[in-house]
Motif scaffolding. Structure first.
Motif, short mmCIF file in Angstrom:
data_model
loop_
_atom_site.label_atom_id
_atom_site.label_comp_id
_atom_site.label_asym_id
_atom_site.label_seq_id
_atom_site.Cartn_x
_atom_site.Cartn_y
_atom_site.Cartn_z
N VAL A 187 0.85 -1.18 0.00
CA VAL A 187 0.00 0.00 0.00
C VAL A 187 0.89 1.24 0.00
O VAL A 187 1.70 1.43 0.90
CB VAL A 187 -0.93 0.02 1.23
N ARG A 188 0.73 2.06 -1.03
CA ARG A 188 1.58 3.26 -1.13
C ARG A 188 1.42 4.12 0.13
O ARG A 188 0.32 4.46 0.54
CB ARG A 188 1.20 4.06 -2.37
N GLY A 189 2.53 4.46 0.73
CA GLY A 189 2.51 5.32 1.90
C GLY A 189 2.23 4.60 3.21
O GLY A 189 2.23 5.25 4.26
N ALA A 190 2.00 3.29 3.15
CA ALA A 190 1.67 2.57 4.39
C ALA A 190 2.56 1.36 4.63
O ALA A 190 2.86 1.04 5.78
CB ALA A 190 0.20 2.13 4.37
N GLY A 191 2.98 0.66 3.57
CA GLY A 191 3.86 -0.48 3.76
C GLY A 191 3.38 -1.73 3.06
O GLY A 191 2.41 -1.71 2.30
N ILE A 192 4.10 -2.81 3.32
CA ILE A 192 3.81 -4.11 2.71
C ILE A 192 3.13 -5.00 3.74
O ILE A 192 3.53 -5.04 4.91
CB ILE A 192 5.10 -4.77 2.19
N PHE A 193 2.12 -5.74 3.28
CA PHE A 193 1.34 -6.59 4.17
C PHE A 193 1.14 -7.96 3.52
O PHE A 193 1.01 -8.07 2.30
CB PHE A 193 -0.01 -5.94 4.47
N ILE A 194 1.12 -9.00 4.38
CA ILE A 194 0.99 -10.36 3.86
C ILE A 194 -0.21 -11.06 4.49
O ILE A 194 -0.59 -10.79 5.64
CB ILE A 194 2.28 -11.18 4.11
N SER A 195 -0.79 -11.95 3.72
CA SER A 195 -1.97 -12.70 4.16
C SER A 195 -1.56 -13.80 5.14
O SER A 195 -0.38 -14.16 5.25
CB SER A 195 -2.65 -13.34 2.95
N PRO A 196 -2.53 -14.39 5.86
CA PRO A 196 -2.22 -15.54 6.72
C PRO A 196 -1.60 -16.69 5.94
O PRO A 196 -0.71 -17.39 6.46
CB PRO A 196 -3.59 -15.92 7.29
N ASN A 197 -2.03 -16.88 4.70
CA ASN A 197 -1.46 -17.94 3.87
C ASN A 197 0.02 -17.69 3.60
O ASN A 197 0.86 -18.59 3.73
CB ASN A 197 -2.22 -18.03 2.55
N ALA A 198 0.36 -16.45 3.23
CA ALA A 198 1.76 -16.11 2.98
C ALA A 198 2.60 -16.24 4.24
O ALA A 198 3.73 -16.75 4.20
CB ALA A 198 1.87 -14.69 2.41
N GLU A 199 2.06 -15.79 5.36
CA GLU A 199 2.80 -15.90 6.63
C GLU A 199 3.12 -17.36 6.94
O GLU A 199 4.24 -17.69 7.34
CB GLU A 199 1.98 -15.29 7.76
N GLU A 200 2.14 -18.23 6.75
CA GLU A 200 2.35 -19.65 7.03
C GLU A 200 3.41 -20.25 6.11
O GLU A 200 4.31 -20.98 6.56
CB GLU A 200 1.04 -20.41 6.86
N ILE A 201 3.36 -19.90 4.83
CA ILE A 201 4.34 -20.43 3.87
C ILE A 201 5.73 -19.88 4.15
O ILE A 201 6.73 -20.61 4.08
CB ILE A 201 3.89 -20.11 2.43
N PHE A 202 5.84 -18.61 4.50
CA PHE A 202 7.14 -18.03 4.86
C PHE A 202 7.74 -18.76 6.06
O PHE A 202 8.94 -19.06 6.09
CB PHE A 202 6.99 -16.55 5.19
N GLU A 203 6.90 -19.04 7.06
CA GLU A 203 7.40 -19.71 8.27
C GLU A 203 7.78 -21.16 7.99
O GLU A 203 8.80 -21.65 8.50
CB GLU A 203 6.34 -19.63 9.37
N LEU A 204 7.01 -21.84 7.18
CA LEU A 204 7.33 -23.23 6.83
C LEU A 204 8.66 -23.32 6.10
O LEU A 204 9.42 -24.29 6.27
CB LEU A 204 6.22 -23.83 5.96
N ASN A 205 8.97 -22.32 5.28
CA ASN A 205 10.21 -22.32 4.52
C ASN A 205 11.36 -21.65 5.26
O ASN A 205 12.46 -21.53 4.71
CB ASN A 205 9.98 -21.63 3.17
N LYS A 206 11.08 -21.18 6.48
CA LYS A 206 12.12 -20.59 7.34
C LYS A 206 12.89 -19.47 6.63
O LYS A 206 14.13 -19.43 6.64
CB LYS A 206 13.07 -21.67 7.86
#
Length: 225
Positions: A187-206
């Motif tokens: 979001v311009r001017g606010a930052g980057i945000f990730i969905s619960p799905n992305a968070e889970e995949i990021f954590e699984l892949n360490k």
């Protein structure tokens, strides 16, 4: 759906240096002279679908003591590139629902490894997608006190910024009318945000080098039909 903020860590124990921001720096020898470097930054397109026409990878160097992570900040800032990513991240991104993005090949010249790295070119979600009556905007800070604003539309927001020239922050962002249910939103001017799905995949892949749900606003809400 609630999305959490995604930011690259600036902690010394994570990035290996004490500048609080980056461990990778663009090499001057990418350009013939200062004018060429200035033109590169000024003319760099925000739209990731526009071809750059580079004939070789951009050369970067790892700062002394710097640690290589999957996500890294770099110097100097380039428009519409939030961070540098490893080949591992690129593979993980293929598992997510994302808007059109592209990659810029990078050569970290003083890092002896066969691993590949890229600059991630990612599109902005513009503020006209904000549901302003449901969002919360303020000036000031937690330390000095917040002044909450009665912003009911994008035009109200623009008028306020132009009239008062004050820095505004979002305490709560609600988005609507997005073209698809993306897993990563910038979001311009606010930052980057990730969905619960992305968070889970990021954590699984360490995946290393990131802070999730730390940067303010820590979350946003996206209203899908």
């Amino acid at each position: 759906m609630i999305y959490k903020s995604l930011d690259v860590s600036g902690e010394h124990k994570v990035i290996g240096v004490r500048n609080g921001f980056y461990q990778i720096e663009l090499e001057k020898k990418n350009f013939k002279n200062i004018k060429g470097e200035d033109q590169f930054h000024l003319q760099f397109p925000q739209d990731p679908r526009i071809e750059l026409g580079l004939d070789r990878p951009l050369r970067y160097k790892l700062l002394r003591g710097g640690r290589v992570n999957d996500f890294m900040n770099f110097c100097y800032y380039i428009k519409a590139i939030p961070f540098m990513v490893s080949e591992k991240v690129v593979t993980v991104l293929t598992e997510l629902s994302l808007p059109d993005y592209s990659l810029v090949d990078v050569d970290i010249t003083n890092y002896d490894s066969e691993s590949k790295f890229y600059l991630l070119r990612f599109p902005f979600t513009e503020l006209d997608r904000v549901n302003w009556p449901e969002s919360v905007i303020y000036t000031g800070s937690e330390l000095l006190g917040k002044n909450y604003l009665n912003i009911r539309s994008y035009d109200d927001y623009v008028d306020f910024r132009q009239k008062y020239h004050k820095v505004t922050d979002f305490e709560k962002i609600v988005l609507h009318n997005l073209p698809a249910e993306f897993d990563i939103i910038w979001v311009r001017g606010a930052g980057i945000f990730i969905s619960p799905n992305a968070e889970e995949i990021f954590e699984l892949n360490k995946l290393t080098g990131i802070d999730i749900g730390w940067k303010k606003p820590q979350t946003i809400e996206i209203l899908y039909p």
